[in-house]
Write a protein that holds these residues in place. Structure first.
Motif, PDB file in Angstrom:
ATOM      1  N   ARG A 107       0.821  -1.222   0.000  1.00 55.68           N
ATOM      2  CA  ARG A 107       0.000   0.000   0.000  1.00 55.68           C
ATOM      3  C   ARG A 107       0.851   1.267   0.000  1.00 55.68           C
ATOM      4  N   ASN A 109       3.504   1.470  -1.773  1.00 55.35           N
ATOM      5  CA  ASN A 109       4.167   1.474  -3.079  1.00 55.35           C
ATOM      6  C   ASN A 109       5.669   1.213  -2.956  1.00 55.35           C
ATOM      7  N   GLN A 158       4.747  -1.470  -8.285  1.00 54.31           N
ATOM      8  CA  GLN A 158       3.506  -1.379  -9.062  1.00 54.31           C
ATOM      9  C   GLN A 158       2.682  -2.659  -8.936  1.00 54.31           C
ATOM     10  N   LYS A 159       3.341  -3.802  -9.023  1.00 54.70           N
ATOM     11  CA  LYS A 159       2.636  -5.076  -8.850  1.00 54.70           C
ATOM     12  C   LYS A 159       2.039  -5.163  -7.444  1.00 54.70           C
ATOM     13  N   GLU A 161       1.096  -2.654  -5.559  1.00 60.42           N
ATOM     14  CA  GLU A 161      -0.056  -1.750  -5.466  1.00 60.42           C
ATOM     15  C   GLU A 161      -1.320  -2.449  -5.989  1.00 60.42           C
ATOM     16  N   GLU A 162      -1.184  -3.193  -7.075  1.00 56.40           N
ATOM     17  CA  GLU A 162      -2.320  -3.947  -7.622  1.00 56.40           C
ATOM     18  C   GLU A 162      -2.700  -5.099  -6.695  1.00 56.40           C
ATOM     19  N   ARG A 163      -1.692  -5.786  -6.185  1.00 51.61           N
ATOM     20  CA  ARG A 163      -1.936  -6.941  -5.307  1.00 51.61           C
ATOM     21  C   ARG A 163      -2.637  -6.517  -4.015  1.00 51.61           C
ATOM     22  N   LYS A 165      -4.882  -4.513  -3.543  1.00 53.93           N
ATOM     23  CA  LYS A 165      -6.328  -4.331  -3.711  1.00 53.93           C
ATOM     24  C   LYS A 165      -7.116  -5.576  -3.316  1.00 53.93           C
TER      25      LYS A 165
END
Length: 187
Positions: A107, A109, A158-159, A161-163, A165
């Motif tokens: 979270r 980043n 970046q990965k 940040e997506e994970r 979620k």
């Protein structure tokens, strides 16, 4: 600047329990510094109440112990800033029930180096460099790889940040409610 005087740093967040492998992390950091000339620091955030004689022995024997910062507990706002400003979270416990610091780093980043054991690969997915927590050379190599491979830290962040979620209280509450509704319909 507050924690390291402006030097780049890795961060660990957690209790200094033997299962968190702080001794292995200290050894790996020393090996990392021997391979990587830039004056990196290691910031350890957490309670020292579980600090063992082994951790103390390893710390005292380190060549780069002056680059280890014991930050103690940080309030949520300072913790968020400390994690977010780091070059990466190094979280290499022998076993972990879930690994909240992993989600916190995602979270914020921030790139992650994590153990390849228990729940940690499932939590991080492809958003971390996974290492054997029993192998300090493996941990140190991942740290070197993270800082010396152009674009890798950004890609992992970046990965992450997506994970991240996938892990929220709203999602958890909704899935719990859906499960309750299914049970109620079956009755």
């Amino acid at each position: 600047k507050e924690l390291t005087g402006g030097s780049p740093y890795f961060i660990f967040v957690g209790a200094f329990s033997p299962r968190k492998n702080v001794s292995g992390l200290l050894k790996a950091f020393d090996q990392f510094r021997m391979q990587h000339a830039e004056a990196f620091k290691l910031v350890l955030v957490g309670e020292r109440m579980f600090k063992t004689a082994e951790m103390d022995r390893v710390y005292k024997s380190m060549a780069f112990k002056q680059d280890v910062v014991f930050a103690g507990r940080l309030n949520v706002d300072r913790l968020k800033l400390a994690v977010g400003a780091s070059s990466g979270l190094i979280f290499v416990p022998f076993f972990e029930g879930f690994g909240i610091p992993l989600v916190e780093a995602m979270r914020c980043n921030v790139a992650i180096v994590s153990s390849n054991t228990t729940s940690m690969p499932e939590v991080t997915g492809d958003a971390a460099l996974l290492v054997d927590p029993h192998n300090t050379k493996d941990i140190a190599s991942a740290m070197v790889h993270l800082v010396e491979t152009e674009g890798l830290a950004e890609e992992l962040a970046q990965k992450g940040e997506e994970r991240a979620k996938f892990f929220s209280w709203d999602i958890t509450a909704r899935k719990l409610w859906e499960a309750v509704e299914i049970v109620l319909k079956e009755k």
